[in-house]
Write an enzyme that holds these catalytic residues in place. Structure first.
Site, PDB file in Angstrom:
ATOM      1  N   SER A  77       0.749  -0.995  -0.256  1.00 56.32           N
ATOM      2  CA  SER A  77       0.007   0.392  -0.173  1.00 56.32           C
ATOM      3  C   SER A  77       0.555   1.418  -0.387  1.00 56.32           C
ATOM      4  CB  SER A  77      -0.957   0.217   1.200  1.00 56.32           C
ATOM      5  OG  SER A  77      -1.914   1.117   1.048  1.00 56.32           O
ATOM      6  N   TYR A 116      -2.664  -0.238   9.619  1.00 56.31           N
ATOM      7  CA  TYR A 116      -2.818  -1.043   8.942  1.00 56.31           C
ATOM      8  C   TYR A 116      -1.054  -0.861   7.732  1.00 56.31           C
ATOM      9  CZ  TYR A 116      -3.795  -1.052   3.602  1.00 56.31           C
ATOM     10  OH  TYR A 116      -4.228  -1.891   2.618  1.00 56.31           O
TER      11      TYR A 116
END
Length: 327
Positions: A128, A159
């Protein structure tokens, strides 16, 4: 070369990747646990779309069940895996950290072990842009985009930390066990069949309902919005270009053209033919000011070049949204 396993196949990116692979004649085994992070009915609709096609099989499975996944890879004889399953969302990780431990850490390790023990020829996995942390200078033109060689040791959300951990885990497995891996840092993917937790999707629902939208960061944030078809170009291009045995590479997949949040909202208003009622809010914990992909590495390897501008992409999303939610 045998089937391709796509984890997270009932997800947004996973469904589109599976479709592209089917379009070119591949056999695809999808894996998904259909969890309730957002409306499972949307995941079921994506799965139904795939299950109607020859060459596709959906397996309902939690990737953190390492023995089940190991057996699936072994019995399928798959030598390529596109691992997209993960617990997504920055804000959700603040209240539900253990969901990220299971899916993003235990789940990723399960995939690595399955690949290790079954002679997988190429594992492509989702990282990501969140690993880059908060870099507000990107808004002022102070840099040409986040590069894969930049430091990524200051995550601002759990995350992001789990995605950086995935990269480190993969580097170690590539060196220890010699199978090639490619990690993909996605930048703000949007488009038809998208995720309801994403801002553009939630804004669309509220604008059409005449409800106010909350604009965090007081509208000063920017994102490298990347249309789903362009993302799939990158994923499939990387799948076809594995590193050498024991190699591990990281690639940005983005649009290389960050757009301010207020500009995105204006573009969405045009696509919907409605004005938004805006309520300005401060930045939320875990958010970053801007994302901006340097895509030169991916372009050099695969010829990747985004084709869909934001206005066109949001227009396609608006058309899909109205049709999908009409019933």
């Amino acid at each position: 070369m045998g089937p391709v396993i796509v984890t997270g196949a009932a997800g947004f990116v996973g469904m589109h990747v599976a479709e592209r692979l089917l379009d070119r004649g591949e056999t695809v085994i999808g894996v998904d646990d259909f969890n309730g992070y957002y409306d499972p009915a949307l995941k079921a609709a994506r799965a139904t779309r795939l299950e109607g096609r020859p060459g596709f099989t959906m397996v309902r499975m939690d990737i953190a069940d390492n023995m089940a996944l190991l057996d699936l890879v072994r019995t399928s004889s798959a030598k390529r895996i596109v691992h997209l399953a993960a617990q997504a969302g920055v804000r959700y990780s603040i209240d539900n950290p253990f969901a990220y431990q299971r899916s993003n850490l235990a789940g990723h390790l399960s995939v690595l072990e399955a690949a290790r023990h079954n002679g997988v020829a190429h594992l492509v996995y989702a990282s990501s842009s969140s690993v880059y942390g908060d870099r507000p200078q990107s808004l002022s033109g102070g840099e040409a985009g986040f590069r894969e060689t930049d430091r990524v040791d200051a995550p601002v959300s759990l995350y992001a930390a789990t995605k950086q951990a995935n990269e480190l885990m993969s580097i170690s497995y590539a060196k220890l066990y010699g199978f090639p891996m490619s990690g993909l840092r996605f930048f703000t993917v949007y488009g038809p069949w998208g995720r309801p937790d994403m801002a553009y999707y939630g804004f669309t629902r509220k604008i059409l309902a005449g409800e106010p939208i909350e604009v965090y960061g007081e509208g000063r944030m920017a994102r490298d919005f990347t249309y789903i078809d362009d993302i799939v170009d990158g994923v499939v291009g990387i799948l076809d270009h594995p590193p050498s045995p024991g190699g591990h590479e990281i690639y940005n997949i983005g649009d290389n053209d960050p757009v301010g949040l207020m500009e995105m909202i204006t573009t969405l208003e045009t696509a919907l033919g409605r004005d938004a009622i805006k309520v300005m809010r401060p930045m939320q914990p875990g958010d970053v000011t801007a994302t901006y992909a340097d895509i030169s590495k991916l372009n050099a390897l695969t010829g990747y070049r985004p084709k869909v501008a934001l206005a066109e992409g949001l227009g396609r999303f608006a058309d899909w949204y109205r049709a999908f939610h009409a019933g």
